[in-house]
Design a protein around this motif. Structure first.
Motif, PDB file in Angstrom:
ATOM      1  N   UNK A   1      44.748  43.500  29.656  1.00  0.00           N
ATOM      2  CA  UNK A   1      44.591  44.947  29.461  1.00  0.00           C
ATOM      3  C   UNK A   1      43.920  45.645  30.635  1.00  0.00           C
ATOM      4  N   UNK A   2      43.846  44.967  31.788  1.00  0.00           N
ATOM      5  CA  UNK A   2      43.277  45.600  32.976  1.00  0.00           C
ATOM      6  C   UNK A   2      41.781  45.443  33.110  1.00  0.00           C
ATOM      7  N   UNK A   3      41.228  44.424  32.475  1.00  0.00           N
ATOM      8  CA  UNK A   3      39.783  44.218  32.463  1.00  0.00           C
ATOM      9  C   UNK A   3      39.187  44.199  33.864  1.00  0.00           C
ATOM     10  N   UNK A   4      39.894  43.610  34.830  1.00  0.00           N
ATOM     11  CA  UNK A   4      39.334  43.409  36.166  1.00  0.00           C
ATOM     12  C   UNK A   4      39.964  44.301  37.233  1.00  0.00           C
ATOM     13  N   UNK A   5      40.910  45.132  36.875  1.00  0.00           N
ATOM     14  CA  UNK A   5      41.589  45.940  37.887  1.00  0.00           C
ATOM     15  C   UNK A   5      40.656  46.958  38.538  1.00  0.00           C
ATOM     16  N   UNK A   6      39.696  47.454  37.798  1.00  0.00           N
ATOM     17  CA  UNK A   6      38.770  48.437  38.361  1.00  0.00           C
ATOM     18  C   UNK A   6      37.959  47.879  39.515  1.00  0.00           C
ATOM     19  N   UNK A   7      37.469  46.648  39.360  1.00  0.00           N
ATOM     20  CA  UNK A   7      36.670  46.046  40.426  1.00  0.00           C
ATOM     21  C   UNK A   7      37.527  45.750  41.654  1.00  0.00           C
ATOM     22  N   UNK A   8      38.800  45.398  41.434  1.00  0.00           N
ATOM     23  CA  UNK A   8      39.697  45.159  42.562  1.00  0.00           C
ATOM     24  C   UNK A   8      40.000  46.472  43.289  1.00  0.00           C
ATOM     25  N   UNK A   9      40.221  47.530  42.532  1.00  0.00           N
ATOM     26  CA  UNK A   9      40.487  48.838  43.139  1.00  0.00           C
ATOM     27  C   UNK A   9      39.296  49.304  43.962  1.00  0.00           C
ATOM     28  N   UNK A  10      38.119  49.073  43.461  1.00  0.00           N
ATOM     29  CA  UNK A  10      36.911  49.453  44.206  1.00  0.00           C
ATOM     30  C   UNK A  10      36.816  48.674  45.516  1.00  0.00           C
ATOM     31  N   UNK A  11      37.194  47.395  45.479  1.00  0.00           N
ATOM     32  CA  UNK A  11      37.086  46.554  46.675  1.00  0.00           C
ATOM     33  C   UNK A  11      38.090  46.950  47.750  1.00  0.00           C
ATOM     34  N   UNK A  12      39.322  47.318  47.366  1.00  0.00           N
ATOM     35  CA  UNK A  12      40.330  47.679  48.380  1.00  0.00           C
ATOM     36  C   UNK A  12      40.138  49.096  48.891  1.00  0.00           C
ATOM     37  N   UNK A  13      39.364  49.888  48.184  1.00  0.00           N
ATOM     38  CA  UNK A  13      39.078  51.296  48.485  1.00  0.00           C
ATOM     39  C   UNK A  13      40.346  52.149  48.371  1.00  0.00           C
ATOM     40  N   UNK A  14      40.203  53.404  48.723  1.00  0.00           N
ATOM     41  CA  UNK A  14      41.310  54.345  48.566  1.00  0.00           C
ATOM     42  C   UNK A  14      42.469  54.058  49.509  1.00  0.00           C
ATOM     43  N   UNK A  15      42.249  53.199  50.504  1.00  0.00           N
ATOM     44  CA  UNK A  15      43.304  52.886  51.471  1.00  0.00           C
ATOM     45  C   UNK A  15      44.110  51.651  51.085  1.00  0.00           C
ATOM     46  N   UNK A  16      43.721  50.967  50.009  1.00  0.00           N
ATOM     47  CA  UNK A  16      44.409  49.746  49.605  1.00  0.00           C
ATOM     48  C   UNK A  16      45.175  49.908  48.308  1.00  0.00           C
ATOM     49  N   UNK A  17      45.623  48.777  47.773  1.00  0.00           N
ATOM     50  CA  UNK A  17      46.387  48.779  46.524  1.00  0.00           C
ATOM     51  C   UNK A  17      45.926  47.613  45.656  1.00  0.00           C
ATOM     52  N   UNK A  18      45.803  47.859  44.370  1.00  0.00           N
ATOM     53  CA  UNK A  18      45.572  46.810  43.381  1.00  0.00           C
ATOM     54  C   UNK A  18      46.753  46.835  42.414  1.00  0.00           C
ATOM     55  N   UNK A  19      47.430  45.697  42.306  1.00  0.00           N
ATOM     56  CA  UNK A  19      48.632  45.608  41.472  1.00  0.00           C
ATOM     57  C   UNK A  19      48.392  44.593  40.358  1.00  0.00           C
ATOM     58  N   UNK A  20      48.497  45.052  39.139  1.00  0.00           N
ATOM     59  CA  UNK A  20      48.394  44.149  37.993  1.00  0.00           C
ATOM     60  C   UNK A  20      49.783  43.787  37.499  1.00  0.00           C
ATOM     61  N   UNK A  21      49.944  42.532  37.107  1.00  0.00           N
ATOM     62  CA  UNK A  21      51.210  42.065  36.533  1.00  0.00           C
ATOM     63  C   UNK A  21      50.894  41.287  35.272  1.00  0.00           C
ATOM     64  N   UNK A  22      51.620  41.571  34.209  1.00  0.00           N
ATOM     65  CA  UNK A  22      51.459  40.807  32.969  1.00  0.00           C
ATOM     66  C   UNK A  22      52.807  40.737  32.259  1.00  0.00           C
ATOM     67  N   UNK A  23      53.002  39.656  31.501  1.00  0.00           N
ATOM     68  CA  UNK A  23      54.281  39.465  30.809  1.00  0.00           C
ATOM     69  C   UNK A  23      54.334  40.179  29.478  1.00  0.00           C
ATOM     70  N   UNK A  24      53.204  40.710  29.020  1.00  0.00           N
ATOM     71  CA  UNK A  24      53.109  41.310  27.691  1.00  0.00           C
ATOM     72  C   UNK A  24      53.105  42.830  27.816  1.00  0.00           C
ATOM     73  N   UNK A  25      54.075  43.484  27.171  1.00  0.00           N
ATOM     74  CA  UNK A  25      54.194  44.933  27.302  1.00  0.00           C
ATOM     75  C   UNK A  25      52.965  45.660  26.768  1.00  0.00           C
ATOM     76  N   UNK A  26      52.392  45.170  25.676  1.00  0.00           N
ATOM     77  CA  UNK A  26      51.207  45.828  25.126  1.00  0.00           C
ATOM     78  C   UNK A  26      50.042  45.763  26.108  1.00  0.00           C
ATOM     79  N   UNK A  27      49.903  44.632  26.797  1.00  0.00           N
ATOM     80  CA  UNK A  27      48.852  44.502  27.807  1.00  0.00           C
ATOM     81  C   UNK A  27      49.103  45.455  28.971  1.00  0.00           C
ATOM     82  N   UNK A  28      50.359  45.534  29.405  1.00  0.00           N
ATOM     83  CA  UNK A  28      50.706  46.441  30.501  1.00  0.00           C
ATOM     84  C   UNK A  28      50.393  47.878  30.118  1.00  0.00           C
TER      85      UNK A  28
END
Length: 258
Positions: free
Chosen positions: A52-79
Motif C-alpha cells: 500500500x505504499x508504506x515505504x514510497x514516501x521515504x524513497x521519494x524524499x531520498x531521490x528529491x524533486x529531481x528523481x523518481x520513485x516507482x512502486x510496483x505491486x501485483x495486487x490492484x487493491x495495493x496499487x
C-alpha cells in the motif's frame, strides 16, 4: 485453547504492513535498508512489491524533486492504496505488475528494493534476473528477507518448538529459507553481493511477538495439518501465555549490485 492475549483474526494485509513499519523492529531494519541503498538525489528507485505504499514516501524524499520513485505491486487493491497515499508526491508513480515480468524498460533504475517479498513469489531466481534487467549498470538492490528456518520459540518441550517451526517452513511460507539462500541466488542471477547483514530481533513480550508472528492462528493451523496434537497445541499456547517468553528469527538484509 484460546487466550484474549492472542489475535485470532488475520489482520488485513495492508494493515499488517503498516503496523509492522511502526514497530521498533520495522523502523530499525527499514532505516538500515534505506541507508544501504545509498540513494542520491535525481536517481530512479524502484519499490518492488510496494504494497500500500508504506515505504514510497521515504524513497521519494531520498531521490528529491529531481528523481523518481516507482512502486510496483501485483495486487490492484495495493496499487490503488499506494496511489491514493502518494497522490501529492509528484515524483512517485505506482504500477500494477508482476515481479517476474516487470512492466519496465531495460536499465530504467539506479536502485531497487524488495522487503519481505521474495519469500512469497513463485520463482525467486526468475524475479532476480528480471530485477537485474531493469537496473542500470552499477545499479544496486537491497533486499530484506527472513529465514524462517531460524525461527525459535522457547518452550520446555523443545519438540513442540521444532514442530511449530517445521510447520511454518513446510506449509506457511512458500520460500521459507530465502533469507539464507538469497546471496547465492543473487550471485547466480549475475549480481555481485558485497554485503549481507543479519538482523536477529529478540521478542520478550508475547503480545508484541503475536502481532508479527500470529502465534495462535499459526498454532491452530499446525494442529489442523497434523503437526501438533490437541494436547500439544494446548500445552504450547498455555506456556506462551503463562511462562517467560522468548522468540527469535533471523532477518537478512542483502545488498547486490549489477
Amino acid at each position: 485453547m484460546t487466550s484474549t492475549l492472542f489475535e485470532t483474526v488475520t489482520p488485513d494485509a495492508h494493515v499488517y504492513l503498516d503496523r509492522l513499519a511502526t514497530t521498533d523492529l520495522g523502523r530499525s531494519y527499514k532505516a538500515r535498508m534505506l541507508d544501504e541503498l545509498e540513494i542520491r538525489p535525481g536517481q530512479t528507485v524502484l519499490d518492488l512489491g510496494c504494497g500500500p505504499g508504506t515505504d514510497l514516501g521515504s524513497l521519494a524524499e531520498a531521490v528529491t524533486a529531481t528523481g523518481r520513485a516507482i512502486g510496483v505491486d501485483h495486487d490492484q487493491a495495493a496499487v490503488d492504496a499506494a496511489r491514493e497515499r502518494t497522490a501529492e508526491q509528484h515524483t512517485v508513480t505506482v504500477q500494477l505488475g508482476d515481479i517476474h515480468d516487470l512492466p519496465l524498460s531495460d536499465g530504467i533504475a539506479d536502485r531497487a528494493r524488495t522487503d519481505r517479498v521474495l519469500q512469497h513469489v513463485a520463482d525467486p531466481a526468475k524475479a532476480l534476473h528480471e530485477i537485474r534487467r531493469v537496473l542500470r549498470p552499477a545499479g544496486r538492490i537491497v533486499m530484506g528477507e527472513p529465514d524462517w528456518g531460524t525461527l525459535t520459540v522457547d518452550h520446555p518441550d523443545s519438540d513442540l518448538s521444532r514442530a511449530y517451526t517445521r510447520y511454518v517452513t513446510d506449509k506457511v511460507i512458500r520460500n521459507a529459507r530465502i533469507g539464507m539462500q538469497l546471496p547465492r541466488l543473487a550471485a547466480e542471477a549475475g549480481f555481485t553481493v558485497p554485503t549481507v547483514i543479519p538482523v536477529t530481533p529478540v521478542f520478550r513480550d508475547v503480545h508484541a511477538a503475536d502481532k508479527i508472528l500470529g502465534l495462535e492462528r499459526t498454532t491452530q493451523r499446525a494442529l489442523a495439518a497434523g503437526y501438533l496434537t490437541e494436547d500439544a497445541a494446548r500445552s504450547w499456547l498455555e506456556h506462551l501465555v503463562s511462562g517467560p517468553f522468548l522468540a527469535t528469527v533471523t532477518f537478512y538484509i542483502v545488498v547486490a549490485e549489477s
